[in-house]
Scaffold this active site. Structure first.
Site, PDB file in Angstrom:
ATOM      1  N   VAL A  67       0.864  -1.176   0.000  1.00 34.57           N
ATOM      2  CA  VAL A  67       0.000   0.000   0.000  1.00 34.57           C
ATOM      3  C   VAL A  67       0.903   1.229   0.000  1.00 34.57           C
ATOM      4  CG1 VAL A  67      -1.768   1.292   1.260  1.00 34.57           C
ATOM      5  CG2 VAL A  67      -1.860  -1.205   1.210  1.00 34.57           C
TER       6      VAL A  67
ATOM      7  N   TYR B 130      -1.031  -7.819  10.436  1.00 31.32           N
ATOM      8  CA  TYR B 130      -1.594  -9.148  10.202  1.00 31.32           C
ATOM      9  C   TYR B 130      -2.219  -9.710  11.474  1.00 31.32           C
ATOM     10  CZ  TYR B 130       0.794  -8.988   5.714  1.00 31.32           C
ATOM     11  OH  TYR B 130       1.205  -8.633   4.469  1.00 31.32           O
TER      12      TYR B 130
END
Length: 169
Positions: free
Chosen positions: A93, A137
């Site tokens: 990103v 995560y």
């Protein structure tokens, strides 16, 4: 998947996106301090991702028509579970679009596609020094596997191994 903003789009990567995909992978390499290890070219991605038998797929996120991120992934299979899954090779990103849940949206889309195809799991690797990615995560419920370790062989060592006789010495 519903977009969080009307000008946010997640769509499959196309051959026309190869230069953008490759540039993002190069920026990812810089971000994790491993840019010198990237030897792929845009042509490699074109050949192996968009040829007759694609080795991977991509999703691209755009915000207001601007590239915001990508997820590069491919199918895998667990012999122990007897079911397919998906391996996320790269998630990237752009800095200016972080904290807008773009990475999460990309991963959820890949997971949804996998599930629709009968898949039951998602696997990925995280650079050992990337604490931010590990926390990201974990926040999503994608945890560290305490019973597995990634092993690999590359380059000249791989070629020698692959070319060696199958006869025991």
């Amino acid at each position: 998947m519903t977009n969080t903003a009307t000008n946010d789009i997640v769509s499959p990567g196309r051959v026309e996106d190869v230069e953008t995909i490759h540039a993002a992978l190069l920026r990812l390499g810089v971000h994790v301090g491993a840019h010198q290890e990237i030897t792929s070219t845009a042509q490699d991605l074109r050949t192996y991702g968009f040829g007759e038998k694609p080795a991977f797929s991509t999703l691209i996120a755009e915000v207001g028509g601007e590239f915001a991120g990508l997820c590069l992934y491919f199918p895998i299979f667990s012999t122990w579970m007897g079911r397919p899954g998906v391996y996320v090779q790269d998630l990237y990103v752009e800095d200016r679009f972080r904290r807008r849940r773009i990475g999460e949206r990309l991963l959820r889309r890949v997971a949804a596609q996998c599930r629709k195809a009968g898949g039951v799991y998602l696997r990925l690797s995280v650079d050992t020094d990337n604490k931010t990615a590990k926390a990201f995560y974990e926040r999503l419920g994608i945890g560290w596997s305490s019973y597995e370790q990634v092993q690999k062989i590359v380059g000249d060592a791989f070629f020698a191994f692959a070319d060696a006789s199958e006869e025991p010495t």
